[in-house]
Design a protein around this motif. Structure first.
Motif, PDB file in Angstrom:
ATOM      1  N   GLN A 165       0.832  -1.224   0.000  1.00  0.00           N
ATOM      2  CA  GLN A 165       0.000   0.000   0.000  1.00  0.00           C
ATOM      3  C   GLN A 165       0.855   1.259   0.000  1.00  0.00           C
ATOM      4  O   GLN A 165       0.570   2.206  -0.714  1.00  0.00           O
ATOM      5  CB  GLN A 165      -0.872   0.049   1.259  1.00  0.00           C
ATOM      6  CG  GLN A 165      -1.996  -0.941   1.296  1.00  0.00           C
ATOM      7  CD  GLN A 165      -3.099  -0.612   0.316  1.00  0.00           C
ATOM      8  OE1 GLN A 165      -2.949   0.236  -0.564  1.00  0.00           O
ATOM      9  NE2 GLN A 165      -4.203  -1.305   0.444  1.00  0.00           N
ATOM     10  N   LYS A 204       2.376  -2.473  -4.554  1.00  0.00           N
ATOM     11  CA  LYS A 204       1.450  -3.549  -4.961  1.00  0.00           C
ATOM     12  C   LYS A 204       1.480  -3.837  -6.455  1.00  0.00           C
ATOM     13  O   LYS A 204       1.197  -4.964  -6.871  1.00  0.00           O
ATOM     14  CB  LYS A 204       0.033  -3.234  -4.489  1.00  0.00           C
ATOM     15  CG  LYS A 204      -0.522  -1.907  -4.954  1.00  0.00           C
ATOM     16  CD  LYS A 204      -1.784  -1.594  -4.176  1.00  0.00           C
ATOM     17  CE  LYS A 204      -2.209  -0.153  -4.396  1.00  0.00           C
ATOM     18  NZ  LYS A 204      -3.211   0.258  -3.412  1.00  0.00           N
ATOM     19  N   GLU A 213      -5.064   0.508  -8.754  1.00  0.00           N
ATOM     20  CA  GLU A 213      -5.565   1.835  -8.373  1.00  0.00           C
ATOM     21  C   GLU A 213      -6.425   2.434  -9.485  1.00  0.00           C
ATOM     22  O   GLU A 213      -6.091   2.323 -10.663  1.00  0.00           O
ATOM     23  CB  GLU A 213      -4.395   2.790  -8.070  1.00  0.00           C
ATOM     24  CG  GLU A 213      -3.692   2.542  -6.761  1.00  0.00           C
ATOM     25  CD  GLU A 213      -4.507   2.988  -5.549  1.00  0.00           C
ATOM     26  OE1 GLU A 213      -5.318   3.935  -5.654  1.00  0.00           O
ATOM     27  OE2 GLU A 213      -4.336   2.367  -4.483  1.00  0.00           O
TER      28      GLU A 213
END
Ligand SMILES: Cc1cc2nc3c(=O)[nH]c(=O)nc-3n(C[C@H](O)[C@H](O)[C@H](O)COP(=O)(O)OP(=O)(O)OC[C@H]3O[C@@H](n4cnc5c(N)ncnc54)[C@H](O)[C@@H]3O)c2cc1C
Length: 226
Positions: A165, A204, A213
């Motif tokens: 993250q 990630k 995202e």
């Protein structure tokens, strides 16, 4: 300027330890660290996440903003624990350290506004103290930009998950910097930690092979729609 102090309770050879613990369950020879290391690597590359939980990381994190530490606290997986600097017992009325982000530091007008606000808060804290206000109540005025200190304890699995993250380029820049500082200190411990930092503590997109995202930075392609 933030500072990371890795405490001596941190596992020195995490991969070997992982293999040693897993070996117990496999009836293996756990007295041989070469075999333990190899078994540890097998666990990691096979994604046997539970085995990462035997690796302990304890550190003092200091000189970063209360804001970034608030974000740090959202990582609950693996029941980490920590102590944080008290706003009851430490005297902040007569000054506190604070973070000045780059975007403010480079612009005189922004810098003036920022510093003036900090100055006003400090002045108010002194005046409230003179009026006999309890420390714990006056402390509500302290800004998220003040720097703070925590003693943190968590396992490797939690740290790996956090890296996905928080090394993402969309994460708050101070967090990315703080995480990079942590990686820098961890890799000094041993070659095994160097491998972990290089291969497991990654954003990630590196882990997934695509960017999940919504607003991607474009570093890695988004997953192709169905
Ligand atoms: C670009 C960006 C923007 C963000 N914006 C915000 C924001 O606006 N506000 C905000 O609060 N946060 C925000 N975050 C932080 C983020 O959404 C998470 O809160 C943070 O990463 C911690 O949660 P986590 O699930 O990732 O980690 P952890 O809580 O440490 O969990 C790790 C893993 O453990 C497992 N786990 C944890 N708890 C449970 C449970 N109760 N039950 C079952 N499994 C569990 C899950 O598999 C989870 O993935 C942002 C992060 C990024 C990168």
């Amino acid at each position: 300027m933030g500072n990371i102090i890795i405490l001596e309770e941190t596992t020195i050879n995490p991969i070997t330890l992982i293999g040693k613990r897993a070996g117990v369950c496999w009836g293996a020879d756990i007295t041989d660290d070469t075999k333990n290391y190899k078994r540890g690597m097998d666990c990691i590359t096979s994604n046997h996440g539970r085995t990462l939980e035997y690796v302990n990381v304890e550190m003092i994190i200091e000189g970063y903003s209360a804001r970034v530490i608030r974000e740090w606290y959202t990582h609950l997986g693996g029941a980490p624990t920590r102590l944080q600097a008290s706003t009851r017992y430490i005297d902040y009325e007569h000054g506190f350290h604070y973070i000045v982000p780059e975007s403010i530091r480079i612009d005189t007008k922004r810098y003036d506004i920022y510093l003036e606000t900090i100055h006003q808060i400090q002045k108010a804290l002194v005046e409230l103290e003179e009026l006999g206000t309890p420390k714990e109540d006056a402390a509500l005025l302290l800004p998220l930009g003040m720097s703070t200190k925590i003693v943190d304890k968590r396992n490797l699995r939690s740290l790996v998950d956090m890296s996905h993250q928080r090394l993402c380029s969309r994460a708050y820049h101070e967090y990315r910097k703080m995480f990079a500082d942590i990686c820098m200190e961890l890799q000094k411990i041993s070659d095994e930690w160097k491998w972990i930092v290089d291969n497991l503590l990654v954003p990630k997109c590196d882990y997934l092979g695509y960017c999940p995202e919504k607003k991607s930075c474009g570093r890695v392609q988004k997953r192709m729609e169905g």
